[in-house]
Design a protein around this motif. Structure first.
Motif, PDB file in Angstrom:
ATOM      1  N   LYS A   3       0.804  -1.221   0.000  1.00  0.00           N
ATOM      2  CA  LYS A   3       0.000   0.000   0.000  1.00  0.00           C
ATOM      3  C   LYS A   3       0.842   1.277   0.000  1.00  0.00           C
ATOM      4  O   LYS A   3       0.612   2.179  -0.815  1.00  0.00           O
ATOM      5  CB  LYS A   3      -0.936  -0.007   1.212  1.00  0.00           C
ATOM      6  N   LYS A   4       1.838   1.352   0.888  1.00  0.00           N
ATOM      7  CA  LYS A   4       2.616   2.579   1.009  1.00  0.00           C
ATOM      8  C   LYS A   4       3.316   2.911  -0.311  1.00  0.00           C
ATOM      9  O   LYS A   4       3.278   4.042  -0.792  1.00  0.00           O
ATOM     10  CB  LYS A   4       3.638   2.417   2.138  1.00  0.00           C
ATOM     11  N   GLN A   5       3.891   1.892  -0.888  1.00  0.00           N
ATOM     12  CA  GLN A   5       4.646   2.058  -2.124  1.00  0.00           C
ATOM     13  C   GLN A   5       3.732   2.496  -3.279  1.00  0.00           C
ATOM     14  O   GLN A   5       4.046   3.401  -4.041  1.00  0.00           O
ATOM     15  CB  GLN A   5       5.308   0.716  -2.437  1.00  0.00           C
ATOM     16  N   ARG A   6       2.555   1.826  -3.368  1.00  0.00           N
ATOM     17  CA  ARG A   6       1.684   2.154  -4.512  1.00  0.00           C
ATOM     18  C   ARG A   6       1.030   3.511  -4.321  1.00  0.00           C
ATOM     19  O   ARG A   6       0.787   4.222  -5.284  1.00  0.00           O
ATOM     20  CB  ARG A   6       0.662   1.045  -4.762  1.00  0.00           C
ATOM     21  N   ARG A   7       0.762   3.899  -3.057  1.00  0.00           N
ATOM     22  CA  ARG A   7       0.205   5.236  -2.792  1.00  0.00           C
ATOM     23  C   ARG A   7       1.197   6.315  -3.225  1.00  0.00           C
ATOM     24  O   ARG A   7       0.829   7.310  -3.827  1.00  0.00           O
ATOM     25  CB  ARG A   7      -0.110   5.409  -1.303  1.00  0.00           C
ATOM     26  N   GLU A   8       2.457   6.095  -2.891  1.00  0.00           N
ATOM     27  CA  GLU A   8       3.496   7.068  -3.265  1.00  0.00           C
ATOM     28  C   GLU A   8       3.601   7.175  -4.779  1.00  0.00           C
ATOM     29  O   GLU A   8       3.703   8.262  -5.332  1.00  0.00           O
ATOM     30  CB  GLU A   8       4.853   6.632  -2.698  1.00  0.00           C
ATOM     31  N   ARG A   9       3.549   6.013  -5.390  1.00  0.00           N
ATOM     32  CA  ARG A   9       3.653   5.979  -6.840  1.00  0.00           C
ATOM     33  C   ARG A   9       2.451   6.685  -7.478  1.00  0.00           C
ATOM     34  O   ARG A   9       2.593   7.510  -8.380  1.00  0.00           O
ATOM     35  CB  ARG A   9       3.715   4.506  -7.284  1.00  0.00           C
ATOM     36  N   ALA A  10       1.249   6.374  -6.997  1.00  0.00           N
ATOM     37  CA  ALA A  10       0.025   6.993  -7.527  1.00  0.00           C
ATOM     38  C   ALA A  10       0.062   8.505  -7.302  1.00  0.00           C
ATOM     39  O   ALA A  10      -0.297   9.281  -8.190  1.00  0.00           O
ATOM     40  CB  ALA A  10      -1.207   6.376  -6.870  1.00  0.00           C
ATOM     41  N   GLN A  11       0.527   8.933  -6.121  1.00  0.00           N
ATOM     42  CA  GLN A  11       0.583  10.365  -5.835  1.00  0.00           C
ATOM     43  C   GLN A  11       1.512  11.083  -6.814  1.00  0.00           C
ATOM     44  O   GLN A  11       1.198  12.183  -7.281  1.00  0.00           O
ATOM     45  CB  GLN A  11       1.055  10.596  -4.386  1.00  0.00           C
ATOM     46  N   HIS A  12       2.612  10.435  -7.146  1.00  0.00           N
ATOM     47  CA  HIS A  12       3.548  11.027  -8.112  1.00  0.00           C
ATOM     48  C   HIS A  12       2.830  11.319  -9.433  1.00  0.00           C
ATOM     49  O   HIS A  12       2.982  12.397 -10.009  1.00  0.00           O
ATOM     50  CB  HIS A  12       4.740  10.071  -8.331  1.00  0.00           C
TER      51      HIS A  12
END
Ligand SMILES: Nc1ncnc2c1ncn2[C@@H]1O[C@H](COP(=O)(O)OP(=O)(O)OP(=O)(O)O)[C@@H](O)[C@H]1O
Ligand SMILES: [Mg+2]
Length: 248
Positions: free
Chosen positions: A110-119
């Motif tokens: 979750k943390k990784q994909r949230r960061e990626r999506a936010q980018h």
């Protein structure tokens, strides 16, 4: 020498119709290089969507081959991102949930994909709209979500089938500029379809002009103009006139 990413050879597609076999795509050969932005330009009903369906593996060719990175394309997949004219966001998911969908189903934490999506949400200019549902977004904003979602999936190649065709003229110009900026920032190989010569000239490294159905490649133009381009630049206008006069 630049690497060829997408290669199609003698690509043909016919459909059976009540009045017999109808040939839509007729023996197309095309090479697309790594990080190249190629525009397929042609009139309505000339087979542009059919080409995208064949190149992205959504439909099998009647004959001929499509190779992506040396592998025969036999079906769709996350390595091939597709953006359609009418975008299909999940209406029950927010901007963030739509954008992170691909990495989520592939099991990214979750943390990784949230960061990626936010980018990618930031990249398309939708910060502040992360928790909004598609029904609250304008057409242009929905396309931005669609673009963020497909980039977030980290595809090897992107196919865009008239993604701005349903937008009003003003929003369309804005989205062309946005996509130009995004594709310079996030280098990818892109095959983009349009019947709008200005849009083609604004975005393309190379324009492939398609002949009317059954479609062959009629001509191609390498567009050497620097980015970001100016719709009023004399060379832009000259090319626009030249291509429209030959293929209007
Ligand atoms: N599944 C199908 N069965 C039969 N004919 C089809 C099928 N899909 C497309 N065609 C025909 O192929 C031709 C080209 O269609 P296609 O949608 O590829 O053109 P296009 O250039 O994308 O058109 P547009 O500019 O309207 O988007 C049309 O005449 C269409 O009717
Ligand atoms: Mg189409």
């Amino acid at each position: 020498m630049e690497k060829v990413i997408l290669r199609c050879r003698e690509l043909s597609k016919s459909y059976k119709t009540p009045s017999g076999e109808k040939c839509i795509i007729d023996g197309i050969n095309l090479d697309v290089k790594e990080n190249e932005f190629v525009v397929l330009f042609g009139p309505g009903q000339c087979g542009k969507t059919t080409m995208i369906n064949l190149l992205s593996g959504l439909e099998p060719p009647s004959s001929g081959t499509v190779e992506l990175n040396g592998q025969l394309v036999t079906g769709p997949g996350p390595d091939k991102g597709v953006i359609y004219q009418t975008i299909a966001l999940f209406p029950w998911l927010t901007t963030m949930q739509n954008v992170e969908y691909g990495p989520k189903v592939r099991g990214m934490p979750k943390k990784q994909r949230r960061e990626r999506a936010q980018h990618f949400i930031d990249l398309v200019g939708l910060q502040g709209f992360e928790h909004v549902y598609p029904i609250k977004l304008s057409g242009g904003m929905k396309q931005r979500v669609g673009i963020a979602r497909v980039y977030c999936n980290d595809p090897f190649i992107l196919f865009m089938d008239e993604p701005f065709g349903a937008l009003d003229a003003q929003t369309r110009y804005m989205m062309q500029e946005e996509l130009g900026r995004i594709s310079r920032q996030e280098k990818r190989t892109v095959v983009f379809v349009t019947n709008n010569i200005e849009e083609a000239l604004y975005l393309a490294d190379r324009i492939i002009v398609m002949e009317n159905c059954p479609s062959k490649i009629k001509e191609e133009y390498v567009i050497p103009l620097p980015h970001p381009r100016d719709y009023m630049d004399p060379e832009f206008l000259r090319l626009r006139k030249e291509i429209s006069a030959s293929h209007g």
